[in-house]
Design an enzyme around this catalytic site. Structure first.
Site, PDB file in Angstrom:
ATOM      1  N   GLU A 201     -45.575 -17.403   9.755  1.00 17.97           N
ATOM      2  CA  GLU A 201     -44.165 -17.027   9.659  1.00 17.97           C
ATOM      3  C   GLU A 201     -43.509 -17.595   8.408  1.00 17.97           C
ATOM      4  O   GLU A 201     -42.295 -17.717   8.340  1.00 17.97           O
ATOM      5  CB  GLU A 201     -43.399 -17.454  10.922  1.00 17.97           C
TER       6      GLU A 201
ATOM      7  N   ASP B  26     -39.203 -20.342   6.141  1.00 21.73           N
ATOM      8  CA  ASP B  26     -39.864 -20.401   7.429  1.00 21.73           C
ATOM      9  C   ASP B  26     -38.901 -19.910   8.509  1.00 21.73           C
ATOM     10  O   ASP B  26     -37.713 -20.250   8.495  1.00 21.73           O
ATOM     11  CB  ASP B  26     -40.300 -21.840   7.728  1.00 21.73           C
ATOM     12  N   ILE B  27     -39.405 -19.108   9.441  1.00 20.37           N
ATOM     13  CA  ILE B  27     -38.587 -18.627  10.556  1.00 20.37           C
ATOM     14  C   ILE B  27     -38.473 -19.758  11.582  1.00 20.37           C
ATOM     15  O   ILE B  27     -39.492 -20.281  12.056  1.00 20.37           O
ATOM     16  CB  ILE B  27     -39.207 -17.369  11.194  1.00 20.37           C
TER      17      ILE B  27
END
Length: 170
Positions: free
Chosen positions: A100, A57-58
């Site tokens: 994301e 995950d960003i």
């Protein structure tokens, strides 16, 4: 007629590619990834192999979208997907799981190997400056993992365990 046949074949090839790849990030679409994930579970069960699943995950992605706009968010997604692809093996499968979030299947990889791969990916993304307009953005990611068959022999629990580990990592 020959030219039409060639054009049709090229169009068919493009449609096939669009069905399995996310157009923005150039990694596997979620649908295609889930099909391959099921196949990997069956293959690994049959041959008694381990494999690992990474959930990536960003960090603070919403902040980038809100502050800089969706164009910048898209550029970040492209750069992160490129960084992931550049730091996995050819046999590994990278997919876009959601907004994301990315997922990676690491065939024939135990927990220790997956931890090494995850750290290599994390460091590569952190070290890379994402240049958008006149700004260098420092993007970081968090990663969770699960291992077949230790954590589960089924897809949903493997995804859930990797997701829980991801949120612990955040």
């Amino acid at each position: 007629q020959f030219i039409l046949a060639i054009k049709r074949a090229l169009l068919y090839r493009k449609v096939q590619e669009l069905a399995i790849k996310d157009g923005l990030t150039e990694v596997s679409s979620r649908r295609y990834f889930m099909e391959r994930f099921s196949e990997e579970i069956q293959r690994s069960a049959k041959f008694k192999y381990k494999f690992s699943l990474l959930m990536i995950d960003i960090d603070h992605f919403k902040k980038y979208n809100d502050h800089y706009g969706h164009f910048v968010g898209d550029a970040i997604l492209k750069e992160v997907s490129r960084g992931i692809r550049e730091n996995v093996r050819q046999i590994d499968l990278v997919g876009r799981y959601g907004g994301e979030e990315f997922v990676v299947i690491l065939p024939d990889t135990d927990r220790d190997g997956a931890l090494l791969a995850a750290e290599r990916i994390r460091q590569a993304i952190q070290a890379k400056k994402t240049r958008i307009y006149d700004e260098d953005l420092e993007v970081t990611i968090s990663i969770g993992l699960s291992v077949f068959p230790e954590d589960s022999k089924e897809s949903e629990p493997l995804i859930e365990k990797a997701d829980v580990a991801l949120y612990k990592a955040k």
